[in-house]
Enzyme design. Structure first.
Site, short mmCIF file in Angstrom:
data_model
loop_
_atom_site.label_atom_id
_atom_site.label_comp_id
_atom_site.label_asym_id
_atom_site.label_seq_id
_atom_site.Cartn_x
_atom_site.Cartn_y
_atom_site.Cartn_z
N LYS A 116 42.40 89.37 87.72
CA LYS A 116 43.21 89.43 86.49
C LYS A 116 44.40 90.38 86.63
O LYS A 116 45.44 90.16 86.02
CB LYS A 116 42.34 89.82 85.31
CG LYS A 116 41.36 88.71 84.97
CD LYS A 116 40.61 88.96 83.69
CE LYS A 116 39.57 87.86 83.59
NZ LYS A 116 38.95 87.67 82.34
N GLU A 200 43.99 96.53 78.21
CA GLU A 200 44.86 95.63 77.46
C GLU A 200 44.80 96.03 76.00
O GLU A 200 43.74 96.43 75.52
CB GLU A 200 44.27 94.21 77.55
CG GLU A 200 45.12 93.21 78.23
CD GLU A 200 44.39 91.88 78.33
OE1 GLU A 200 44.54 91.25 79.37
OE2 GLU A 200 43.67 91.46 77.40
N HIS A 235 31.79 85.95 73.41
CA HIS A 235 33.03 85.64 74.13
C HIS A 235 32.98 84.32 74.88
O HIS A 235 33.76 84.07 75.79
CB HIS A 235 33.43 86.75 75.11
CG HIS A 235 33.72 88.06 74.45
ND1 HIS A 235 34.63 88.21 73.45
CD2 HIS A 235 33.19 89.29 74.64
CE1 HIS A 235 34.68 89.46 73.06
NE2 HIS A 235 33.79 90.14 73.74
N ARG A 292 40.48 75.21 87.68
CA ARG A 292 39.47 74.15 87.80
C ARG A 292 39.47 73.33 86.52
O ARG A 292 40.21 73.63 85.60
CB ARG A 292 38.09 74.79 87.97
CG ARG A 292 37.85 75.80 86.83
CD ARG A 292 36.44 76.21 86.69
NE ARG A 292 36.29 77.37 85.84
CZ ARG A 292 36.17 77.34 84.52
NH1 ARG A 292 36.21 76.19 83.88
NH2 ARG A 292 36.03 78.45 83.83
P1 ADP Z 1 36.63 85.92 80.64
O1 ADP Z 1 37.39 85.66 81.90
O2 ADP Z 1 35.46 86.82 80.84
O3 ADP Z 1 36.29 84.67 79.88
P2 ADP Z 1 38.96 86.37 78.97
O4 ADP Z 1 40.01 87.33 79.37
O5 ADP Z 1 39.26 84.92 79.15
O6 ADP Z 1 37.61 86.77 79.71
O7 ADP Z 1 38.57 86.65 77.46
C1 ADP Z 1 37.48 86.01 76.84
C2 ADP Z 1 37.54 86.22 75.32
O8 ADP Z 1 37.51 87.63 75.00
C3 ADP Z 1 38.81 85.72 74.67
O9 ADP Z 1 38.75 84.35 74.36
C4 ADP Z 1 38.88 86.59 73.43
O10 ADP Z 1 37.98 86.13 72.45
C5 ADP Z 1 38.37 87.94 73.92
N1 ADP Z 1 39.49 88.80 74.39
C6 ADP Z 1 39.92 88.96 75.66
N2 ADP Z 1 40.97 89.82 75.73
C7 ADP Z 1 41.24 90.20 74.47
C8 ADP Z 1 42.22 91.07 73.87
N3 ADP Z 1 43.13 91.71 74.60
N4 ADP Z 1 42.19 91.23 72.52
C9 ADP Z 1 41.26 90.58 71.77
N5 ADP Z 1 40.32 89.77 72.27
C10 ADP Z 1 40.29 89.55 73.60
#
Ligand code: ADP
Length: 501
Positions: A116, A200, A235, A292
């Site tokens: 990431k 973040e 999540h 993917r």
């Molecule tokens: P993963 O790769 O573990 O799935 P992601 O970065 O795609 O993680 O985030 C998964 C979920 O977590 C998002 O869909 C959202 O609901 C929450 N999330 C991630 N980053 C943030 C953020 N900066 N602020 C608020 N919610 C977040």
């Protein structure tokens, strides 16, 4: 041209890939673990090879055994599905080395997007907006506090190697920094063998909106519009829909352009998904790219009118994209509900077991992608997704009503499942209005968890059954009298009053 595809996966996605291959006249090879000897993908494929014991590490993640099956079967391509080895750069590289086509991107794009921190940097350079935060890895508490001073609380501490919602911690005040940093690191180390984390800004009440993209080996890339994936538990998504109820036409186009720029920045090739987090003012930020096919890809297929697996295969063959951006349109509305063997009342714990009976919904606008049949055991070793209900309607209202109808018809007995919970979601005010964020499940817990409430019809059925028993045993009613009553039970609105004999 690809003639024989080995599907390095299991469950519904393996079955789904096999189906498209068969339509294209391509032979299919399944692989299976001990627990999957009787799995549907094994029955559907033209050939099947055992690749090891039940734990994924010994079978579906065992590259040596999968490559051996590919060689023995003479497969010229491997489709990795989602999960397992689908985002493993070494696996993509190994396929290249052994002269087998990997139906997916090359190892470089997978590595860049799989990390990431690197992905954030690459996106910033490509002019794609990212969530405000750190440029690189956070190494100390002091560094974390300094960043927090700059961007303000609340923040998310996230694992660079993260996935599946793991290695993520919310920090609401300075005092939580030390413990959140430690927790995110140790969870990331255990899950991914890499404890690098970054920070973040936490986006309040966000939407998770992602874009499907397709890119070929000739530098062309298109997007196939968005999927709204904000209904999440832990999540992880459970219901997705397209189009998103909140996007404006202008924002839809801007985000689509950003998704294409993101894919081009890594010379992407194949099908992929650019995930954005969107705030209440429709500001959008790149979250990550999944290199993917996604679980929720069928709603895009339904609304845009493409078979994404077939497009993946054409791209892997080296053909230029067969679709042009200008000809793509979103037609109608689609909703996907993921049906899991899990217990919503016990924090969505997986609930493996034997499926004893299934009623699959049919009828206009319904697609069910699944891997279960009566008598199959849902193994405890893997993700407990049993089926996906994909429903299309001419607009959101019809898609919603049709999904509600289909869920009522959908029954699985023998294993605990989330069908009733999904029904409740589709009845919740915020979902019906199309006005929900990623906090939807938490915010509506009381309503969603009222699962034991017996709907009127079911209560009537209980009463009528008891009444029939009473007539048969106590009143010695004849079978004919009982049938007459059964057929007319709706004429007795609340049988309870009749039963007060
Ligand atoms: P993963 O790769 O573990 O799935 P992601 O970065 O795609 O993680 O985030 C998964 C979920 O977590 C998002 O869909 C959202 O609901 C929450 N999330 C991630 N980053 C943030 C953020 N900066 N602020 C608020 N919610 C977040």
């Amino acid at each position: 041209m690809i003639q024989k595809v080995l599907v390095a996966n299991r469950g519904e996605i393996a079955v789904r890939i096999i189906r498209s291959c068969r339509e294209m006249g391509i032979l299919t090879v399944a692989v299976y673990s001990d627990a999957d000897r009787k799995a549907l993908h094994v029955l559907y494929a033209d050939e099947a090879y055992h690749i090891g014991p039940s734990p994924s590490a010994d079978s579906y993640l065992n590259m040596d055994n999968i490559m051996r099956a590919a060689r023995l079967s003479g497969a010229d391509a491997i489709h990795p599905g989602y999960g397992f080895l689908s985002e493993n750069a070494s696996f993509s590289a190994r396929c290249q080395e052994e002269g087998i086509i990997f139906i997916g991107p090359g190892p470089d794009a997978i590595s860049t997007m799989g990390d990431k921190i690197t992905a954030r940097k690459t996106m910033m350079e490509a002019g794609v907006p990212v969530v405000p935060g750190t440029d690189g890895e956070i190494r100390s508490e002091e560094e974390a506090l300094q960043i927090i001073g700059d961007i303000g609380l609340p923040v998310m501490i996230k694992a660079s190697a993260g996935g599946g919602g793991k290695g993520m911690r919310l920090v609401k005040n300075d005092k939580e920094v030390t413990s959140a940093l430690r927790a995110a690191r140790s969870e990331a180390r255990a899950a991914f063998g890499d404890d690098a984390v970054f920070i973040e800004k936490y986006i309040e009440s966000p939407h998770h909106i992602e874009y499907q993209i397709l890119a070929d080996k000739h530098g062309n890339a298109i997007h196939l519009f968005e999927r709204e994936c904000s209904v999440q538990r832990r999540h992880q998504k459970i219901i997705e829909e397209t189009p998103s109820p909140i996007l404006t036409p202008l924002r839809r186009q801007q985000m689509g352009d950003a998704a294409i720029a993101a894919a081009k920045a890594v010379d992407y090739c194949g099908a992929g998904t650019i995930e954005f987090i969107v705030d209440k003012d429709l500001n959008y930020y790149f979250l990550e790219m999944n290199t993917r096919l996604q679980v929720e890809h069928p709603i895009t297929e339904r609304v845009v009118g493409v078979d994404l697996v077939k497009e993946q295969i054409h791209i892997a063959n080296g053909e230029p994209l067969r679709l042009e951006q200008e000809e793509l349109k979103q037609q109608g509305h689609a909703i996907e509900c993921r049906v899991y063997a899990e217990d919503p009342e016990n924090n969505f714990m997986p609930a493996p077991g034997k499926v004893t009976h299934i009623d699959i919904p049919y009828g206009v606008g319904i697609r069910v992608d699944g891997s279960i049949y009566e008598g199959i055991e849902i193994p405890l070793f893997y993700d407990p997704l049993m089926a996906k209900l994909i429903v299309w309607g001419k607009d959101r209202q019809e898609a919603l009503e049709r999904s509600q109808r289909a869920l009522k018809e959908f029954k699985i007995t023998g294993v605990r499942n989330n069908l009733r919970f999904l029904e409740r979601i589709l009845q919740a005010g915020a979902f019906v209005e199309g006005n929900y964020s990623t906090h939807f499940i938490d915010e509506n817990k009381d309503f969603l968890m009222a699962l034991d409430e017996c709907p009127d019809e079911c209560e009537d059925m209980v009463i009528i059954t008891a009444f029939m028993e009473y007539l048969r045993r106590v009143k010695k009613a004849s079978p004919k009298e009982m049938t007459a009553l059964k057929n007319n039970w709706k004429d007795y609105p609340r049988v309870r009053s009749v039963f007060k004999l």
